[in-house]
Design an enzyme around this catalytic site. Structure first.
Site, PDB file in Angstrom:
ATOM      1  N   ASP A 347       0.822  -1.211   0.000  1.00  0.00           N
ATOM      2  CA  ASP A 347       0.000   0.000   0.000  1.00  0.00           C
ATOM      3  C   ASP A 347       0.853   1.258   0.000  1.00  0.00           C
ATOM      4  O   ASP A 347       0.586   2.211  -0.738  1.00  0.00           O
ATOM      5  CB  ASP A 347      -0.930  -0.004   1.219  1.00  0.00           C
ATOM      6  CG  ASP A 347      -2.301  -0.559   0.875  1.00  0.00           C
ATOM      7  OD1 ASP A 347      -2.457  -1.092  -0.232  1.00  0.00           O
ATOM      8  OD2 ASP A 347      -3.215  -0.463   1.719  1.00  0.00           O
ATOM      9  N   ASP A 408      -8.830  -3.928   2.193  1.00  0.00           N
ATOM     10  CA  ASP A 408      -8.824  -3.279   3.495  1.00  0.00           C
ATOM     11  C   ASP A 408      -9.826  -3.906   4.452  1.00  0.00           C
ATOM     12  O   ASP A 408      -9.808  -3.610   5.653  1.00  0.00           O
ATOM     13  CB  ASP A 408      -9.136  -1.782   3.346  1.00  0.00           C
ATOM     14  CG  ASP A 408      -8.137  -1.094   2.439  1.00  0.00           C
ATOM     15  OD1 ASP A 408      -6.975  -1.528   2.412  1.00  0.00           O
ATOM     16  OD2 ASP A 408      -8.528  -0.122   1.743  1.00  0.00           O
TER      17      ASP A 408
END
Length: 535
Positions: A347, A408
């Site tokens: 990320d 997520d």
């Protein structure tokens, strides 16, 4: 009884209440935003300003209305012509460029202007002003130049104001969906599987148990897919849409079959038939749920460009994530730590590092997630429209959305699922005092911090940067306080049938079903043999 409860749950609850308070604060529109109303016509535009440099608080109502006047110098860097522009008592309007915001503001202030509007092609931009040694008494507000392109300054009046209430409740809805999906998905993953999904041979189970090499394989596959989407978006987006429709239909079918399994009238099987897809005689409830799941998936594919398509997309997205959490099993915290850390680094690289490597200096992940200007959007996000008051909606745009990626939710969900399996493996009688509840609260707190930072910076944020430390540290803390850290790290045998309790009644029902199915198959084979012999 298990070991004494030494986990500081009072502290956990306090942290959670603080997180909810921060989330409530974060759903408010940024303090650096205000509104400009232009009359006649009551046109409202969003503006940004440096709230720290304002001498007084902006009014909550659009009063009083003040005339607009363009500066003599197009960029407002000088009074021009040796005579002052008639700005006294008016709002000066100029364009961005050629000098600093401070210089523009000082020129307008000396001319008697009560405020300064700077038109900019880039928006939002905060006009930070370093005026520590200068007395600046007017506000500087940035407005998108396209918004003011049709405004006749000689005929219009304007007022700058900031309504008292400006909430983006969509962020809270998104937060609630994510937290509930993680909690419910982990709980569902550790429940006994229904008879349709169980087989006697553990090697034939549909769940996938990840080993040490799988985190590297998964992160490599995800990174490769993201790069392909970035360079070949117009082609790869169709591949993702087709795959999403298939996977979401399967996931929704499993959820619906579980929800309606309590109806005894729908548990009977179809009669004997020669249809290719129905020869195994599925139950009525399985068939109806399958048709419903396919119908929802196809409906979304057909109406995906409509304004209401986000509802079906979110339903199917939640189904995909719950199915992933249920089907993927990880037997040790060590493997989970490798997977979570890899996703956190992934990320950070894709959001913060790739802008330094791309020609347009934009994040690869943000470009792919938003579609990069393409009409087709990736269905790999939970999308909630901006829910705010009608006045504040202009600051987010009518098409502004709150986004959260599937990863997520699904990746931390694997950790929460493992925590519940570990609670049951150590025979913890009070499950709500174990790792499961602590990990859910930690996930909720980490997601709250993500949203708070998102609002404060007004920039896309890699959620795993906040979710991974909050969840992993909480699990480590609980394991250390309970004296189970070593066992937690090495892991337990959490196979599909080992990690969930199966009652004697379930086993008996399962074996009866297997015997019935075997007898039916034998009868079917005999009938086929008799037909062949007669021919």
């Amino acid at each position: 009884e298990h070991k004494g409860v030494v986990i500081p749950y009072n502290m956990l609850l306090c942290v959670q209440f603080l997180s909810i308070f921060l989330l409530w604060a974060s759903i408010r529109v940024s303090a650096d935003n205000a509104l400009i109303v232009v009359m006649p016509g009551s046109h409202i535009y969003c503006t940004s300003y440096d709230a720290n440099r304002m001498a007084q608080k902006l009014p909550s109502k659009p009063t009083p209305l003040v005339e607009l006047q363009r500066t003599y110098d197009p960029t407002g860097c000088s009074a021009g012509g040796g005579s002052s522009t008639p700005l006294k008592g008016r709002i000066a309007v100029t364009r961005r460029g050629d000098c600093t915001f401070l210089q523009k503001a000082l020129v307008a202030q000396r001319a008697g202007a009560v405020a300064l509007i700077v038109l900019s092609n880039e928006f939002p931009v905060i006009p930070f002003i370093n005026a520590s040694n200068v007395s600046l008494g007017i506000g500087v507000f940035i407005v998108k130049e396209d918004d003011f392109s049709h405004v006749d300054l000689s005929l219009c009046k304007a007022a700058v104001f900031a309504p008292l209430v400006g909430y983006n409740a969509g962020q809270f809805v998104l937060w609630l969906i994510a937290v509930v999906s993680v909690a419910v998905g982990a709980y569902w993953a550790q429940q006994p599987q229904k008879r349709e999904f169980r087989v006697e041979d553990p090697k034939k189970q549909c769940a996938c148990v990840l080993t040490y090499v799988w985190p590297l394989v998964i992160i490599a596959m995800v990174a490769t897919l993201l790069v392909l989407l970035y360079y070949f978006y117009s082609i790869m987006v169709w591949f993702v849409i087709v795959l999403y429709c298939f996977g979401s239909a399967v996931g929704l079918h499993q959820i619906l079959s579980c929800l309606f399994s309590f109806l005894p009238c729908l548990q009977c099987r179809l009669p004997e038939n020669e249809l290719p897809c129905l020869r195994r005689r599925p139950t009525v409830v399985s068939l109806l749920c399958g048709l419903t799941a396919v119908g929802v998936s196809v409906t979304w594919a057909v109406t995906r460009h409509e304004w209401y398509s986000w509802i079906l997309e979110d339903i199917l997205g939640v189904a995909v994530m719950l199915s992933l959490i249920r089907q993927i099993r990880i037997h040790s915290f060590k493997i989970l730590a490798i997977l979570l850390v890899l996703f956190m680094c992934y990320d950070v690289f894709m959001v913060f590092i790739t802008p330094l490597l791309t020609s347009d200096h934009k994040s690869v992940m943000v470009q792919v997630a938003t579609g990069g200007g393409s009409k087709e959007k990736l269905p790999l996000l939970i999308r909630i429209p901006r829910i705010s008051s009608s006045e504040w909606s202009v600051c987010g745009g009518d098409k502004s959305e709150n986004l959260l990626g599937f990863g997520d939710i699904a990746i931390p969900g694997l950790l929460v699922s493992f925590c519940l399996a570990f609670d049951r493996a150590v025979n913890l009688k009070q499950t709500w005092l174990g790792y499961y509840v602590a990990s859910v609260l930690a996930y909720a707190a980490g997601l709250t911090v993500t949203f708070v930072v998102l609002v404060m910076t007004n920039q896309p944020q890699p959620a795993h940067v906040y979710l991974v430390p909050s969840t992993m540290l909480m699990v480590v803390l609980v394991g250390w306080r309970r004296g189970e850290l070593e066992q937690l790290w090495k892991g337990i045998n959490v196979g599909v049938l080992d990690s969930v309790p199966v009652t004697r009644e379930d086993d008996n029902a399962f074996h009866r079903e297997q015997m019935t199915s075997s007898d039916e198959e034998v009868d079917y084979d005999k009938a086929e043999l008799m037909k062949t012999s007669s021919v």
